[in-house]
Design a protein around this motif. Structure first.
Motif, PDB file in Angstrom:
ATOM      1  N   PRO A 171       0.813  -1.217   0.000  1.00 32.55           N
ATOM      2  CA  PRO A 171       0.000   0.000   0.000  1.00 32.55           C
ATOM      3  C   PRO A 171       0.850   1.272   0.000  1.00 32.55           C
ATOM      4  O   PRO A 171       0.337   2.361  -0.281  1.00 32.55           O
ATOM      5  CB  PRO A 171      -0.823  -0.123   1.283  1.00 32.55           C
ATOM      6  CG  PRO A 171      -0.035  -1.041   2.169  1.00 32.55           C
ATOM      7  CD  PRO A 171       0.623  -2.020   1.237  1.00 32.55           C
ATOM      8  N   LEU A 172       2.135   1.130   0.301  1.00 38.69           N
ATOM      9  CA  LEU A 172       3.039   2.282   0.271  1.00 38.69           C
ATOM     10  C   LEU A 172       3.126   2.901  -1.127  1.00 38.69           C
ATOM     11  O   LEU A 172       3.371   4.107  -1.266  1.00 38.69           O
ATOM     12  CB  LEU A 172       4.441   1.847   0.719  1.00 38.69           C
ATOM     13  CG  LEU A 172       5.565   2.873   0.585  1.00 38.69           C
ATOM     14  CD1 LEU A 172       5.335   4.035   1.536  1.00 38.69           C
ATOM     15  CD2 LEU A 172       6.922   2.227   0.843  1.00 38.69           C
ATOM     16  N   CYS A 173       2.899   2.099  -2.152  1.00 34.18           N
ATOM     17  CA  CYS A 173       3.160   2.528  -3.533  1.00 34.18           C
ATOM     18  C   CYS A 173       2.021   3.366  -4.107  1.00 34.18           C
ATOM     19  O   CYS A 173       1.505   3.100  -5.213  1.00 34.18           O
ATOM     20  CB  CYS A 173       3.420   1.301  -4.412  1.00 34.18           C
ATOM     21  SG  CYS A 173       4.855   0.351  -3.887  1.00 34.18           S
ATOM     22  N   ARG A 174       1.653   4.398  -3.377  1.00 32.23           N
ATOM     23  CA  ARG A 174       0.613   5.340  -3.767  1.00 32.23           C
ATOM     24  C   ARG A 174       1.061   6.746  -3.337  1.00 32.23           C
ATOM     25  O   ARG A 174       1.895   6.887  -2.436  1.00 32.23           O
ATOM     26  CB  ARG A 174      -0.727   5.001  -3.104  1.00 32.23           C
ATOM     27  CG  ARG A 174      -1.259   3.612  -3.418  1.00 32.23           C
ATOM     28  CD  ARG A 174      -1.690   3.505  -4.861  1.00 32.23           C
ATOM     29  NE  ARG A 174      -2.794   4.415  -5.155  1.00 32.23           N
ATOM     30  CZ  ARG A 174      -3.131   4.777  -6.386  1.00 32.23           C
ATOM     31  NH1 ARG A 174      -2.450   4.365  -7.414  1.00 32.23           N
ATOM     32  NH2 ARG A 174      -4.153   5.597  -6.575  1.00 32.23           N
ATOM     33  N   PRO A 175       0.525   7.788  -3.956  1.00 37.56           N
ATOM     34  CA  PRO A 175       1.004   9.145  -3.630  1.00 37.56           C
ATOM     35  C   PRO A 175       0.860   9.532  -2.162  1.00 37.56           C
ATOM     36  O   PRO A 175       1.795  10.081  -1.560  1.00 37.56           O
ATOM     37  CB  PRO A 175       0.137  10.032  -4.531  1.00 37.56           C
ATOM     38  CG  PRO A 175      -0.260   9.162  -5.669  1.00 37.56           C
ATOM     39  CD  PRO A 175      -0.420   7.789  -5.082  1.00 37.56           C
ATOM     40  N   GLU A 176      -0.310   9.276  -1.564  1.00 34.39           N
ATOM     41  CA  GLU A 176      -0.550   9.749  -0.198  1.00 34.39           C
ATOM     42  C   GLU A 176       0.398   9.103   0.815  1.00 34.39           C
ATOM     43  O   GLU A 176       0.992   9.818   1.652  1.00 34.39           O
ATOM     44  CB  GLU A 176      -2.006   9.516   0.191  1.00 34.39           C
ATOM     45  CG  GLU A 176      -3.013  10.316  -0.626  1.00 34.39           C
ATOM     46  CD  GLU A 176      -3.316   9.685  -1.989  1.00 34.39           C
ATOM     47  OE1 GLU A 176      -2.823   8.563  -2.253  1.00 34.39           O
ATOM     48  OE2 GLU A 176      -4.037  10.307  -2.781  1.00 34.39           O
ATOM     49  N   PRO A 177       0.577   7.770   0.819  1.00 38.63           N
ATOM     50  CA  PRO A 177       1.518   7.178   1.781  1.00 38.63           C
ATOM     51  C   PRO A 177       2.954   7.665   1.596  1.00 38.63           C
ATOM     52  O   PRO A 177       3.679   7.852   2.583  1.00 38.63           O
ATOM     53  CB  PRO A 177       1.398   5.680   1.509  1.00 38.63           C
ATOM     54  CG  PRO A 177       0.042   5.499   0.907  1.00 38.63           C
ATOM     55  CD  PRO A 177      -0.176   6.740   0.101  1.00 38.63           C
ATOM     56  N   LEU A 178       3.361   7.884   0.352  1.00 35.78           N
ATOM     57  CA  LEU A 178       4.717   8.381   0.120  1.00 35.78           C
ATOM     58  C   LEU A 178       4.874   9.800   0.665  1.00 35.78           C
ATOM     59  O   LEU A 178       5.886  10.131   1.293  1.00 35.78           O
ATOM     60  CB  LEU A 178       5.033   8.349  -1.372  1.00 35.78           C
ATOM     61  CG  LEU A 178       5.228   6.964  -1.991  1.00 35.78           C
ATOM     62  CD1 LEU A 178       5.299   7.080  -3.512  1.00 35.78           C
ATOM     63  CD2 LEU A 178       6.477   6.283  -1.450  1.00 35.78           C
ATOM     64  N   GLN A 179       3.884  10.626   0.427  1.00 37.28           N
ATOM     65  CA  GLN A 179       3.905  11.999   0.949  1.00 37.28           C
ATOM     66  C   GLN A 179       4.018  11.977   2.477  1.00 37.28           C
ATOM     67  O   GLN A 179       4.825  12.709   3.072  1.00 37.28           O
ATOM     68  CB  GLN A 179       2.622  12.717   0.528  1.00 37.28           C
ATOM     69  CG  GLN A 179       2.510  14.154   1.010  1.00 37.28           C
ATOM     70  CD  GLN A 179       2.934  15.171  -0.032  1.00 37.28           C
ATOM     71  OE1 GLN A 179       2.944  14.874  -1.212  1.00 37.28           O
ATOM     72  NE2 GLN A 179       3.296  16.355   0.420  1.00 37.28           N
ATOM     73  N   GLU A 180       3.223  11.132   3.111  1.00 39.70           N
ATOM     74  CA  GLU A 180       3.237  11.046   4.567  1.00 39.70           C
ATOM     75  C   GLU A 180       4.574  10.521   5.092  1.00 39.70           C
ATOM     76  O   GLU A 180       5.077  10.980   6.126  1.00 39.70           O
ATOM     77  CB  GLU A 180       2.094  10.147   5.032  1.00 39.70           C
ATOM     78  CG  GLU A 180       0.712  10.740   4.783  1.00 39.70           C
ATOM     79  CD  GLU A 180      -0.401   9.750   5.068  1.00 39.70           C
ATOM     80  OE1 GLU A 180      -0.095   8.628   5.541  1.00 39.70           O
ATOM     81  OE2 GLU A 180      -1.579  10.088   4.810  1.00 39.70           O
ATOM     82  N   LEU A 181       5.154   9.572   4.384  1.00 43.56           N
ATOM     83  CA  LEU A 181       6.422   8.990   4.815  1.00 43.56           C
ATOM     84  C   LEU A 181       7.531  10.038   4.795  1.00 43.56           C
ATOM     85  O   LEU A 181       8.322  10.140   5.741  1.00 43.56           O
ATOM     86  CB  LEU A 181       6.773   7.820   3.887  1.00 43.56           C
ATOM     87  CG  LEU A 181       7.883   6.872   4.336  1.00 43.56           C
ATOM     88  CD1 LEU A 181       7.492   6.164   5.627  1.00 43.56           C
ATOM     89  CD2 LEU A 181       8.164   5.849   3.240  1.00 43.56           C
TER      90      LEU A 181
END
Length: 264
Positions: A171-181
């Protein structure tokens, strides 16, 4: 769960490594890091991103780190520029001092790290003040057609294969999780961008053969199947893939890229 293998560089190149070079170029065009900088390529694999940095960025040096000895051996064979070096290492505990690099990047690897938050914190730690921290990952859920067709067909024949589908597992491979990370690691000016490259296969065998190489989740799953089930999967894929009159299969692959800067 079927075990994953990430060790044989040549098999990985045939599977997705050949497409990683195209997306690496788009990624670097976006970053626009000045010449003469020190780079760290975390999860360097077979050296596609390292080679791209050397080719287009004129760096002072590039260090590639990866946990796979097999991938590192391939990278050393392929990237012989004196400014490049490779060493074994874990993204969660990088073997470098604080503030050692001007740009720390990761290509198509962060989703495989068990604790990506810890890894990005390490990226930031070894980056000098005002430096760039960036990465990109395949959009397995929707944008990576090579594997999307595969897992949709595999799950149709074997519902248990759904648990192995990278679209579900990462699920990391989406814009929102990457932004949050990136924001969670204290990085500033965080941006996310889609990078799309064509992945055209000459014919069905060109598409199917890499799934027999055993490198990565889908090929590892294929290797685990008895011959009759592997044949059924192959023939279902043959009917589902978009094929032109000349036999070629035109697909695309999308990656999500994220970047931020360290304070200073």
């Amino acid at each position: 769960m079927t075990g994953e293998v990430w060790a044989v560089g040549e098999a990985y190149e045939a599977y997705v490594g050949r497409w990683s070079r195209s997306v690496a170029g788009l990624f670097l065009d976006w970053l626009k890091v000045p010449e003469g900088r020190r780079w760290l390529d975390v999860g360097c694999g077979t050296g596609a991103l390292t080679a791209a940095v050397l080719r287009v960025e004129e760096p002072a040096e590039v260090v590639g780190v990866d946990p796979s000895d097999g991938f590192l051996a391939t990278a050393r064979d392929r990237v012989t520029d004196r400014r490049a070096s490779f060493r074994a290492g874990d993204a969660r505990s990088l073997p470098f001092a604080d503030d050692e690099f001007d740009a720390v990047v990761g290509g198509l690897s962060l989703n495989f790290v068990p604790d990506p938050g810890r890894a990005v914190a390490e990226f930031a730690r070894v980056t000098a003040p005002g430096g760039v921290v960036a990465a990109y990952v395949w959009d397995y859920a929707e944008g990576m057609a090579i594997t999307r067709y595969f897992w949709d067909a595999a799950t149709y024949l074997d519902p248990a294969a759904n648990d192995l589908d990278e679209g579900r597992r990462f699920p990391l491979c989406r814009p929102e999780p990457l932004q949050e990370l990136w924001a969670g690691a204290g990085l500033g000016a965080v941006e996310v961008r889609a990078l799309v490259v064509p992945t055209v296969f000459a014919d069905f065998d060109d598409y199917w053969r890499p799934f027999l190489g055993g490198q990565g989740p889908a090929p590892s799953y294929t290797a685990s199947l008895p011959e009759d089930r592997r044949r059924a999967l192959r023939e279902l894929l043959r009917t589902r893939l978009p094929t032109k009159p000349d036999g070629s299969i035109p697909l695309t692959a999308r990656a999500w890229a994220v970047r931020g800067t360290t304070s200073g």
